[in-house]
Design a protein around this motif. Structure first.
Motif, PDB file in Angstrom:
ATOM      1  N   PRO A   6       0.805  -1.236   0.000  1.00 23.52           N
ATOM      2  CA  PRO A   6       0.000   0.000   0.000  1.00 23.52           C
ATOM      3  C   PRO A   6       0.829   1.272   0.000  1.00 23.52           C
ATOM      4  CG  PRO A   6      -0.176  -1.111   2.098  1.00 23.52           C
ATOM      5  CD  PRO A   6       0.527  -2.045   1.192  1.00 23.52           C
ATOM      6  N   ILE A  10       0.049   5.328  -0.508  1.00 18.93           N
ATOM      7  CA  ILE A  10       0.063   6.211   0.664  1.00 18.93           C
ATOM      8  C   ILE A  10       1.134   7.283   0.539  1.00 18.93           C
ATOM      9  CG2 ILE A  10       0.315   6.344   3.150  1.00 18.93           C
ATOM     10  CD1 ILE A  10      -0.303   3.429   3.309  1.00 18.93           C
ATOM     11  N   PHE A  17       0.030  16.299  -0.077  1.00 15.09           N
ATOM     12  CA  PHE A  17      -0.600  17.272   0.818  1.00 15.09           C
ATOM     13  C   PHE A  17       0.404  17.875   1.787  1.00 15.09           C
ATOM     14  CE2 PHE A  17      -4.044  14.762  -0.885  1.00 15.09           C
ATOM     15  CZ  PHE A  17      -4.794  15.783  -1.418  1.00 15.09           C
ATOM     16  N   TYR A  59      -2.826  -7.968  -1.186  1.00 10.27           N
ATOM     17  CA  TYR A  59      -2.937  -7.212   0.065  1.00 10.27           C
ATOM     18  C   TYR A  59      -4.395  -6.817   0.222  1.00 10.27           C
ATOM     19  CZ  TYR A  59      -1.497  -4.061   3.789  1.00 10.27           C
ATOM     20  OH  TYR A  59      -1.309  -3.453   4.997  1.00 10.27           O
ATOM     21  N   ALA A  61      -6.925  -4.568   1.900  1.00 12.05           N
ATOM     22  CA  ALA A  61      -7.015  -3.357   2.718  1.00 12.05           C
ATOM     23  C   ALA A  61      -8.098  -3.534   3.767  1.00 12.05           C
ATOM     24  CB  ALA A  61      -7.320  -2.159   1.830  1.00 12.05           C
ATOM     25  N   GLY A  62      -7.792  -3.123   4.994  1.00 13.86           N
ATOM     26  CA  GLY A  62      -8.768  -3.251   6.066  1.00 13.86           C
ATOM     27  C   GLY A  62      -8.802  -4.629   6.681  1.00 13.86           C
ATOM     28  N   GLY A  63      -8.043  -5.579   6.103  1.00  6.70           N
ATOM     29  CA  GLY A  63      -7.973  -6.915   6.679  1.00  6.70           C
ATOM     30  C   GLY A  63      -9.254  -7.715   6.579  1.00  6.70           C
TER      31      GLY A  63
ATOM     32  N   LEU B  78      -4.655  15.054   5.072  1.00  7.57           N
ATOM     33  CA  LEU B  78      -3.411  14.456   5.574  1.00  7.57           C
ATOM     34  C   LEU B  78      -3.703  13.619   6.807  1.00  7.57           C
ATOM     35  CD1 LEU B  78      -0.590  14.693   4.506  1.00  7.57           C
ATOM     36  CD2 LEU B  78      -0.142  16.493   6.124  1.00  7.57           C
ATOM     37  N   THR B  81      -5.285  10.365   5.861  1.00 10.56           N
ATOM     38  CA  THR B  81      -4.271   9.420   5.370  1.00 10.56           C
ATOM     39  C   THR B  81      -3.492   8.819   6.529  1.00 10.56           C
ATOM     40  OG1 THR B  81      -4.030  11.017   3.599  1.00 10.56           O
ATOM     41  CG2 THR B  81      -2.543   9.157   3.573  1.00 10.56           C
ATOM     42  N   PHE B  82      -3.131   9.664   7.511  1.00 10.13           N
ATOM     43  CA  PHE B  82      -2.351   9.140   8.628  1.00 10.13           C
ATOM     44  C   PHE B  82      -3.181   8.192   9.487  1.00 10.13           C
ATOM     45  CE2 PHE B  82       0.665  12.877   8.182  1.00 10.13           C
ATOM     46  CZ  PHE B  82       1.632  12.079   7.602  1.00 10.13           C
ATOM     47  N   ALA B  85      -3.137   5.015   7.689  1.00  8.21           N
ATOM     48  CA  ALA B  85      -1.821   4.383   7.772  1.00  8.21           C
ATOM     49  C   ALA B  85      -1.504   3.948   9.189  1.00  8.21           C
ATOM     50  CB  ALA B  85      -0.757   5.337   7.255  1.00  8.21           C
ATOM     51  N   MET B  88      -1.282   0.451  10.099  1.00  8.02           N
ATOM     52  CA  MET B  88      -0.090  -0.352   9.820  1.00  8.02           C
ATOM     53  C   MET B  88       0.868  -0.376  11.004  1.00  8.02           C
ATOM     54  SD  MET B  88       0.466   0.829   5.930  1.00  8.02           S
ATOM     55  CE  MET B  88       1.773  -0.305   5.507  1.00  8.02           C
ATOM     56  N   ARG B  93      -1.807  -4.583  12.166  1.00  8.77           N
ATOM     57  CA  ARG B  93      -0.822  -4.001  11.239  1.00  8.77           C
ATOM     58  C   ARG B  93      -1.227  -4.173   9.784  1.00  8.77           C
ATOM     59  NH1 ARG B  93       4.167  -2.996  14.095  1.00  8.77           N
ATOM     60  NH2 ARG B  93       3.792  -3.600  16.215  1.00  8.77           N
ATOM     61  N   ILE B  94      -2.441  -3.715   9.473  1.00  7.48           N
ATOM     62  CA  ILE B  94      -2.902  -3.744   8.092  1.00  7.48           C
ATOM     63  C   ILE B  94      -3.412  -2.355   7.758  1.00  7.48           C
ATOM     64  CG2 ILE B  94      -4.627  -4.711   6.529  1.00  7.48           C
ATOM     65  CD1 ILE B  94      -4.501  -7.232   8.268  1.00  7.48           C
ATOM     66  N   PHE B  95      -3.160  -1.924   6.535  1.00  6.80           N
ATOM     67  CA  PHE B  95      -3.611  -0.618   6.077  1.00  6.80           C
ATOM     68  C   PHE B  95      -5.129  -0.526   6.211  1.00  6.80           C
ATOM     69  CE2 PHE B  95      -4.438   2.134   2.197  1.00  6.80           C
ATOM     70  CZ  PHE B  95      -4.139   3.302   2.854  1.00  6.80           C
ATOM     71  N   PHE B  96      -5.616   0.583   6.776  1.00 12.90           N
ATOM     72  CA  PHE B  96      -7.057   0.850   6.905  1.00 12.90           C
ATOM     73  C   PHE B  96      -7.777  -0.028   7.898  1.00 12.90           C
ATOM     74  CE2 PHE B  96      -8.164   3.780   3.343  1.00 12.90           C
ATOM     75  CZ  PHE B  96      -9.096   4.503   4.042  1.00 12.90           C
ATOM     76  N   ILE B  97      -7.038  -0.748   8.775  1.00 12.35           N
ATOM     77  CA  ILE B  97      -7.767  -1.612   9.715  1.00 12.35           C
ATOM     78  C   ILE B  97      -8.337  -0.761  10.845  1.00 12.35           C
ATOM     79  CG2 ILE B  97      -5.932  -2.212  11.334  1.00 12.35           C
ATOM     80  CD1 ILE B  97      -6.947  -5.137  10.945  1.00 12.35           C
TER      81      ILE B  97
END
Lengths: 512, 145
Positions: A6, A10, A17, A59, A61-63, B78, B81-82, B85, B88, B93-97
């Motif tokens: 990802p 990202i 920004f 991968y 996303a969100g699991g 921003l 996004t953080f 992230a 993670m 440890r997964i994006f968007f969890i």
């Protein structure tokens, strides 16, 4: 799940920004931050190129795990094919952004430029990495909208006119693509590419299926500027600032157009003879028409833009030959050769067309004109630009030590082996005309003596621009080793394999 | 651009605050009721646009306002996004969890990360709609007669 996947989306997104906020406070931060981001992405994509091989990595996303075998997460997929495209995107992106450090200093509000540039990279990486149809659309819009703004960056009459045309046709393309995706979702009840293949493999309505295929081919064909849909390309690519032209011509039409067409028509739809004939015809048409439109141009960047159409024709043509062979079900090795040739030409075109646009930008930077008739004798004043543009011109016209020769050779051999002699002859003729038009470019820009040669005080361009051009010309030379047997198997073959065996892609992804 | 009559100005003064509050309500109940970040953000931007229309562009300094709203927009996206992230770094440890505790369904503070996403998406939408509106007015003001 590999946490690096990802990051392709990202890092440039957050970077864009950050540049907008910190760029107002700290001077010159925008340039260096954007270069660093692209350098990081180049190294990650190279790492993936060396390690991916035949594996398909997913991968989620969100699991979210699949429910009853139906994928519900947003899938990010990495396989042999899209790591190649990711490498192209990020290398050309890095070279262009490094080139812009001096080139863009003539424009105002530079931090908007770098922010939009990072946003465009994020969009293209997203299109390539995404494993589901709707996210391809979303990222396509991110990259398209930022490119509309970047084409108009000079805010003069020409730029605004070009971007308006680009926007109208781009919006039409997006609408057609969204309609196609909607129709797929209506029937298949899923948006994951691998899952759609599974659903449609158990039977479908033929007319409906054909309608979807035609809609998606038109939509992505508009983005890729294949011949009947090419009207926006020459204006948009010639009016944009040069590093952006290099990005648009070198990468955007591939990532948003050709890549998605190849991915969908090989890995999502079942290959049918009708569609493969259609795709081959479109490829041959743009190959021939593009070069005839190009040869009469006197504006360098318009000439290069028309050549993009022609060279993309080669890619579509050879991929189409591959599809035709697969649909007939005979002689898979010819299909593999044709597809490998197409992908090889895709990579090569990114390198030499990016370089040619950077050369055109360098000439425009020093002489202030894009008209070939007003130049001349630049070879003495700008030796590096002359040498690199000679390399790129020879590469695009297919002269032996350069990469373009090998990919065109593979395409022509594949066409001959597949017994499409007419297409092979056309490919040779188009290559000769390409050579003619680039000899014209070389002669008028660099060798012809101009009358007021002594009056003008022309110097070579500054270091960052030189560095980018030299790097790309070395890449042009080095890429020819991809044709060698040992290296071809590790880099080109995984990409070809994933396209040759469509059920492998689908079963591997839904299986994980 | 001059403002409108006293009646309009007074009514707007009374309404704008309520509209603003309603926008906040829609955003923070985003995970419970229909609506959420996008709808609430539009309502908040609407309250600002109402004020600008009623009082006229002479009343506020538009370019300064535009710089502020652009800044808010960038900051909000921003932060989103953080937040995405941050998945993670914590939890699985997964994006968007969604790694925060979920709480009881139906409570105001529940659903883990969702209210946070809603708040910042709302901020982002409000700021960007206001920026677009201001950009259009500033363009009109700058046009030569």
């Amino acid at each position: 799940m590999n946490p690096l996947i990802p990051l392709f989306v990202i890092v440039p997104l957050a970077g864009a920004f950050l540049i907008m906020i910190l760029g107002r406070l700290i001077r010159n931060l925008d340039k260096y931050l954007a270069s660093l981001i692209l350098l990081f992405l180049v190294s990650v994509s190279f790492w993936f190129l060396l390690t991916t091989g035949d594996k398909v990595t997913v991968y989620k996303a969100g699991g979210w795990e699949p429910v009853n075998g139906i994928p519900i997460a947003i899938y990010m997929v990495l396989d042999g094919f899209n790591t190649l495209v990711l490498c192209i995107i990020n290398i050309i992106g890095f070279v262009s952004v490094f080139y812009s450090i001096t080139y863009m200093s003539r424009y105002t509000s530079e931090n908007y430029f770098y922010a939009l540039f990072c946003l465009m990279i994020a969009g293209m990486n997203g299109v390539v990495i995404s494993g589901d149809l709707f996210n391809i659309f979303v990222f396509l819009e991110i990259s398209a909208i930022s490119s509309y703004a970047l084409v108009a960056f000079g805010v003069e009459k020409n730029e605004l006119e070009a971007t308006f045309k680009y926007q109208v046709l781009g919006a039409l393309a997006s609408f057609i693509i969204l309609l196609g995706i909607g129709l797929i979702y209506w029937k298949a009840k899923t948006l994951n590419i691998a899952d759609i293949r599974m659903v449609f493999s158990s039977g479908y309505d033929r007319a409906y299926y054909l309608l979807i295929q035609i809609l998606l081919l038109c939509g992505f064909g508009l983005k890729a500027a294949i011949i009947p849909f090419h009207a926006w390309l020459p204006d948009a690519h010639s009016s944009a600032p040069s590093p952006i032209s290099a990005m648009l011509s070198g990468v955007l039409i591939k990532a948003a157009g050709i890549y998605v067409i190849i991915r969908l028509f090989f890995n999502m739809f079942a290959i049918s003879q009708g569609m493969s004939v259609l795709i081959t015809t479109l490829g041959a048409l743009s190959m021939v028409t593009g070069v005839f439109l190009a040869i009469g141009q006197w504006d360098i960047k318009r000439l290069l833009a028309y050549h993009s159409i022609s060279q993309m024709g080669y890619v579509v043509l050879s991929v189409g030959i591959g599809m035709m062979m697969i649909s007939k079900g005979i002689r898979d090795e010819i299909a593999a050769l044709a597809i490998a040739g197409g992908l090889f030409h895709l990579i090569n075109h990114a390198a030499f067309k990016g370089l040619l646009f950077l050369n055109a930008g360098a000439i425009e930077y020093t002489t202030g004109t894009r008209d070939l008739r007003e130049m001349g004798g630049l070879a003495k004043q700008m030796p590096v630009t002359a040498a690199t543009s000679f390399a790129a011109s020879m590469a695009i016209s297919g002269i032996p030590p350069f990469n373009g020769f090998f990919s065109k050779l593979i395409i022509i051999i594949a066409a001959v082996l597949a017994k499409y002699y007419l297409l092979a002859v056309l490919a040779v003729i188009v290559s000769i005309i390409t050579l003619a038009s680039f000899l014209k470019f070389q002669r008028y820009a660099f060798f012809n003596k101009s009358d007021d040669q002594n009056k003008r005080n022309i110097k070579e361009v500054p270091f960052p621009m030189l560095f980018s051009m030299i790097v790309l010309s070395i890449i042009c030379l080095l890429l020819s080793i991809l044709a060698l047997p040992g290296i071809r198997e590790t880099i080109l073959m995984p990409a070809t394999d994933i396209l040759m065996d469509p059920s492998k892609y689908a079963s591997q992804i839904t299986g994980i | 651009m001059k403002g409108m009559t006293v009646i309009v100005k007074k009514t707007t003064q009374l309404i704008a605050g309520l509209v603003f509050l309603y926008g906040i309500y829609v955003i923070i109940h985003g995970h419970l009721t229909p609506g959420g970040g996008f709808a609430g953000g539009i309502i908040i931007a609407g309250s600002f646009i109402l004020l600008i229309l009623a009082f006229g562009s002479d009343f506020i300094r538009l370019t300064k306002e535009e710089t502020g709203s652009t800044m808010y927009e960038n900051l909000a996206i921003l932060i989103v996004t953080f937040l995405a992230a941050s998945g993670m770094l914590f939890g699985a440890r997964i994006f968007f969890i969604n790694w925060l505790p979920k709480g009881t369904a139906g409570e105001l503070i529940s659903a883990g990360m969702l209210p946070l996403y809603n708040i910042f998406v709302g901020l982002e939408v409000a700021a960007s709609i206001l920026t677009i509106f201001l950009a259009l007015i500033i363009f009109k003001e700058e046009m030569p007669e």
